[in-house]
Design a protein around this motif. Structure first.
Motif, PDB file in Angstrom:
ATOM      1  N   ILE A   8       0.599  -1.305   0.085  1.00 53.75           N
ATOM      2  CA  ILE A   8      -0.006  -0.010  -0.049  1.00 53.75           C
ATOM      3  C   ILE A   8       0.882   1.246  -0.127  1.00 53.75           C
ATOM      4  CG2 ILE A   8      -1.425   1.417   1.540  1.00 53.75           C
ATOM      5  CD1 ILE A   8      -2.942  -1.480   2.119  1.00 53.75           C
ATOM      6  N   CYS A   9       1.946   1.448   0.884  1.00 51.80           N
ATOM      7  CA  CYS A   9       2.815   2.393   0.843  1.00 51.80           C
ATOM      8  C   CYS A   9       3.429   2.573  -0.345  1.00 51.80           C
ATOM      9  CB  CYS A   9       3.935   2.194   2.135  1.00 51.80           C
ATOM     10  SG  CYS A   9       5.100   3.507   2.175  1.00 51.80           S
ATOM     11  N   LEU A  10       4.008   1.656  -0.910  1.00 46.44           N
ATOM     12  CA  LEU A  10       4.829   1.861  -2.353  1.00 46.44           C
ATOM     13  C   LEU A  10       3.870   1.975  -3.418  1.00 46.44           C
ATOM     14  CD1 LEU A  10       6.878  -1.482  -1.776  1.00 46.44           C
ATOM     15  CD2 LEU A  10       7.598   0.778  -1.654  1.00 46.44           C
ATOM     16  N   LYS A  11       2.758   1.658  -3.395  1.00 49.25           N
ATOM     17  CA  LYS A  11       1.712   2.049  -4.553  1.00 49.25           C
ATOM     18  C   LYS A  11       1.440   3.476  -4.434  1.00 49.25           C
ATOM     19  CE  LYS A  11      -0.205  -2.471  -5.647  1.00 49.25           C
ATOM     20  NZ  LYS A  11      -1.732  -3.053  -5.517  1.00 49.25           N
ATOM     21  N   ALA A  12       1.306   3.874  -3.104  1.00 49.22           N
ATOM     22  CA  ALA A  12       0.872   5.236  -2.819  1.00 49.22           C
ATOM     23  C   ALA A  12       2.061   6.293  -3.156  1.00 49.22           C
ATOM     24  CB  ALA A  12       0.493   5.407  -1.482  1.00 49.22           C
ATOM     25  N   GLU A  13       3.078   5.798  -3.209  1.00 46.36           N
ATOM     26  CA  GLU A  13       4.439   6.567  -3.413  1.00 46.36           C
ATOM     27  C   GLU A  13       4.930   6.330  -4.938  1.00 46.36           C
ATOM     28  OE1 GLU A  13       5.473   8.973  -1.392  1.00 46.36           O
ATOM     29  OE2 GLU A  13       3.827   8.338  -0.285  1.00 46.36           O
ATOM     30  N   ASN A  14       4.208   5.513  -5.796  1.00 47.65           N
ATOM     31  CA  ASN A  14       4.482   5.444  -6.987  1.00 47.65           C
ATOM     32  C   ASN A  14       5.837   4.667  -7.174  1.00 47.65           C
ATOM     33  OD1 ASN A  14       2.040   6.363  -8.327  1.00 47.65           O
ATOM     34  ND2 ASN A  14       2.705   8.565  -7.896  1.00 47.65           N
ATOM     35  N   LEU A  15       6.021   3.772  -6.457  1.00 44.67           N
ATOM     36  CA  LEU A  15       7.096   2.949  -6.488  1.00 44.67           C
ATOM     37  C   LEU A  15       6.921   1.433  -6.671  1.00 44.67           C
ATOM     38  CD1 LEU A  15       9.095   4.259  -3.373  1.00 44.67           C
ATOM     39  CD2 LEU A  15       9.718   4.690  -5.477  1.00 44.67           C
ATOM     40  N   PRO A  16       7.861   0.710  -7.082  1.00 46.50           N
ATOM     41  CA  PRO A  16       7.591  -0.668  -7.546  1.00 46.50           C
ATOM     42  C   PRO A  16       7.226  -1.351  -6.187  1.00 46.50           C
ATOM     43  CG  PRO A  16       9.663   0.107  -8.308  1.00 46.50           C
ATOM     44  CD  PRO A  16       9.212   1.247  -7.767  1.00 46.50           C
ATOM     45  N   THR A  17       6.346  -2.167  -6.374  1.00 43.88           N
ATOM     46  CA  THR A  17       6.043  -3.504  -5.230  1.00 43.88           C
ATOM     47  C   THR A  17       6.759  -4.604  -5.380  1.00 43.88           C
ATOM     48  OG1 THR A  17       4.326  -4.116  -6.529  1.00 43.88           O
ATOM     49  CG2 THR A  17       3.626  -2.164  -5.128  1.00 43.88           C
ATOM     50  N   ASP A  18       7.453  -4.911  -6.085  1.00 46.95           N
ATOM     51  CA  ASP A  18       8.570  -6.059  -6.089  1.00 46.95           C
ATOM     52  C   ASP A  18       9.809  -5.431  -5.654  1.00 46.95           C
ATOM     53  OD1 ASP A  18       9.444  -8.263  -6.686  1.00 46.95           O
ATOM     54  OD2 ASP A  18       9.745  -8.129  -8.645  1.00 46.95           O
ATOM     55  N   VAL A  19       9.838  -5.203  -4.413  1.00 48.42           N
ATOM     56  CA  VAL A  19      11.284  -4.721  -3.658  1.00 48.42           C
ATOM     57  C   VAL A  19      11.535  -5.807  -2.466  1.00 48.42           C
ATOM     58  CG1 VAL A  19      10.762  -2.348  -4.346  1.00 48.42           C
ATOM     59  CG2 VAL A  19      10.017  -3.167  -2.251  1.00 48.42           C
ATOM     60  N   GLN A  20      12.710  -5.565  -2.220  1.00 49.32           N
ATOM     61  CA  GLN A  20      13.299  -6.123  -0.934  1.00 49.32           C
ATOM     62  C   GLN A  20      13.427  -5.177   0.202  1.00 49.32           C
ATOM     63  OE1 GLN A  20      16.904  -8.403  -1.720  1.00 49.32           O
ATOM     64  NE2 GLN A  20      16.684  -9.815   0.152  1.00 49.32           N
ATOM     65  N   ILE A  21      12.870  -5.617   1.303  1.00 48.93           N
ATOM     66  CA  ILE A  21      13.107  -4.655   2.447  1.00 48.93           C
ATOM     67  C   ILE A  21      13.582  -5.781   3.595  1.00 48.93           C
ATOM     68  CG2 ILE A  21      11.790  -3.492   4.211  1.00 48.93           C
ATOM     69  CD1 ILE A  21       9.688  -3.174   1.811  1.00 48.93           C
ATOM     70  N   GLY A  22      14.501  -5.476   4.330  1.00 48.10           N
ATOM     71  CA  GLY A  22      14.926  -6.198   5.271  1.00 48.10           C
ATOM     72  C   GLY A  22      14.429  -5.708   6.621  1.00 48.10           C
ATOM     73  N   VAL A  23      13.930  -6.434   7.257  1.00 45.87           N
ATOM     74  CA  VAL A  23      13.291  -6.188   8.612  1.00 45.87           C
ATOM     75  C   VAL A  23      13.779  -6.894   9.666  1.00 45.87           C
ATOM     76  CG1 VAL A  23      10.972  -6.207   9.883  1.00 45.87           C
ATOM     77  CG2 VAL A  23      10.859  -5.681   7.557  1.00 45.87           C
ATOM     78  N   THR A  24      14.411  -6.299  10.647  1.00 40.61           N
ATOM     79  CA  THR A  24      14.930  -7.067  11.967  1.00 40.61           C
ATOM     80  C   THR A  24      14.292  -6.647  13.248  1.00 40.61           C
ATOM     81  OG1 THR A  24      17.205  -6.682  10.779  1.00 40.61           O
ATOM     82  CG2 THR A  24      17.223  -7.428  12.996  1.00 40.61           C
ATOM     83  N   PHE A  25      14.237  -7.455  14.202  1.00 37.43           N
ATOM     84  CA  PHE A  25      13.522  -7.403  15.311  1.00 37.43           C
ATOM     85  C   PHE A  25      14.615  -7.455  16.245  1.00 37.43           C
ATOM     86  CE2 PHE A  25      10.009  -9.133  12.714  1.00 37.43           C
ATOM     87  CZ  PHE A  25       9.248  -7.812  12.609  1.00 37.43           C
ATOM     88  N   VAL A  26      14.481  -6.406  17.397  1.00 33.81           N
ATOM     89  CA  VAL A  26      15.689  -6.485  18.508  1.00 33.81           C
ATOM     90  C   VAL A  26      14.964  -5.981  19.664  1.00 33.81           C
ATOM     91  CG1 VAL A  26      17.627  -6.028  16.847  1.00 33.81           C
ATOM     92  CG2 VAL A  26      16.293  -4.222  17.812  1.00 33.81           C
ATOM     93  N   ASP A  27      15.705  -5.955  20.707  1.00 34.27           N
ATOM     94  CA  ASP A  27      15.397  -5.496  22.005  1.00 34.27           C
ATOM     95  C   ASP A  27      15.841  -4.014  22.186  1.00 34.27           C
ATOM     96  OD1 ASP A  27      18.033  -5.763  22.731  1.00 34.27           O
ATOM     97  OD2 ASP A  27      17.667  -7.426  24.119  1.00 34.27           O
ATOM     98  N   ASN A  28      15.533  -3.294  23.338  1.00 34.47           N
ATOM     99  CA  ASN A  28      15.994  -2.172  23.356  1.00 34.47           C
ATOM    100  C   ASN A  28      17.482  -1.966  23.281  1.00 34.47           C
ATOM    101  OD1 ASN A  28      13.300  -1.031  23.653  1.00 34.47           O
ATOM    102  ND2 ASN A  28      13.345  -0.637  25.608  1.00 34.47           N
ATOM    103  N   GLU A  29      18.321  -2.946  24.061  1.00 33.95           N
ATOM    104  CA  GLU A  29      19.566  -2.889  24.042  1.00 33.95           C
ATOM    105  C   GLU A  29      20.090  -2.876  22.713  1.00 33.95           C
ATOM    106  OE1 GLU A  29      23.582  -2.347  24.950  1.00 33.95           O
ATOM    107  OE2 GLU A  29      21.691  -1.784  25.998  1.00 33.95           O
ATOM    108  N   GLY A  30      19.691  -3.872  21.852  1.00 36.72           N
ATOM    109  CA  GLY A  30      20.072  -3.730  20.493  1.00 36.72           C
ATOM    110  C   GLY A  30      20.036  -2.752  19.550  1.00 36.72           C
ATOM    111  N   ILE A  31      18.745  -2.229  19.502  1.00 41.38           N
ATOM    112  CA  ILE A  31      18.605  -0.973  19.025  1.00 41.38           C
ATOM    113  C   ILE A  31      19.242   0.168  19.478  1.00 41.38           C
ATOM    114  CG2 ILE A  31      16.354  -0.059  20.094  1.00 41.38           C
ATOM    115  CD1 ILE A  31      15.130   0.304  16.842  1.00 41.38           C
ATOM    116  N   ARG A  32      19.494   0.103  20.763  1.00 45.11           N
ATOM    117  CA  ARG A  32      20.431   1.413  21.388  1.00 45.11           C
ATOM    118  C   ARG A  32      21.989   1.219  20.646  1.00 45.11           C
ATOM    119  NH1 ARG A  32      24.581   1.932  23.892  1.00 45.11           N
ATOM    120  NH2 ARG A  32      24.802  -0.105  24.616  1.00 45.11           N
ATOM    121  N   GLN A  33      22.293  -0.118  20.557  1.00 42.40           N
ATOM    122  CA  GLN A  33      23.552  -0.165  20.004  1.00 42.40           C
ATOM    123  C   GLN A  33      23.779   0.109  18.530  1.00 42.40           C
ATOM    124  OE1 GLN A  33      24.469  -4.222  20.501  1.00 42.40           O
ATOM    125  NE2 GLN A  33      24.825  -3.940  22.895  1.00 42.40           N
ATOM    126  N   ILE A  34      22.597  -0.128  17.765  1.00 47.80           N
ATOM    127  CA  ILE A  34      22.648   0.234  16.221  1.00 47.80           C
ATOM    128  C   ILE A  34      22.586   1.687  15.954  1.00 47.80           C
ATOM    129  CG2 ILE A  34      21.191  -0.096  14.294  1.00 47.80           C
ATOM    130  CD1 ILE A  34      20.455  -2.882  15.246  1.00 47.80           C
TER     131      ILE A  34
END
Length: 132
Positions: A8-34
């Motif tokens: 939905i986001c990509l279509k609304a922005e007129n971007l291709p929907t066949d994309v690769q997106i990395g999603v990583t889940f961490v805890d608060n300490e992990g995101i603090r380090q990043i």
């Protein structure tokens, strides 16, 4: 639901929907380090986005578009779910949509930008059945 929100986001922005997106889940300490390593901010946050293209870049020339990476703190997601009194799923999808909009070139440094992002986030969430 994340896949649907991304499309939905990509279509609304007129971007291709066949994309690769990395999603990583961490805890608060992990995101603090990043956050400290990449933004020199030694604090935990809820979501970070790392775009891999510029919004004005022509994407039609690529077989597979690597849009970027999103990092979400599940610990912060739970904290905010309680704070805002809605479901974990809704908060997680909100953070994902927020990250997606950053990958699409949006920011929220100015009030007008922040308001525009909020409108776009809510529009995406409404379309996937996660409105406030």
């Amino acid at each position: 639901l994340m896949n649907k929100g991304a499309k939905i986001c990509l279509k609304a922005e007129n971007l291709p929907t066949d994309v690769q997106i990395g999603v990583t889940f961490v805890d608060n300490e992990g995101i603090r380090q990043i956050n400290n390593e990449y933004r020199n901010k030694d604090t935990a946050t809820d979501v970070l986005s790392f775009p891999m293209y510029e919004p004005d870049e022509e994407l039609d020339d690529f077989d597979l578009v690597l849009l970027g990476d999103i990092v979400i703190s599940l610990e912060r997601t739970e904290e905010q779910r309680v704070e805002y009194n809605h479901s974990f799923e809704r908060e997680l999808l909100y953070l994902f949509c927020h990250g997606m909009l950053h990958l699409c070139g949006y920011d929220h440094l100015e009030d007008e930008e922040k308001q525009l992002m909020r409108q776009k986030e809510e529009a995406i969430l409404t379309q996937i059945g996660q409105s406030r």
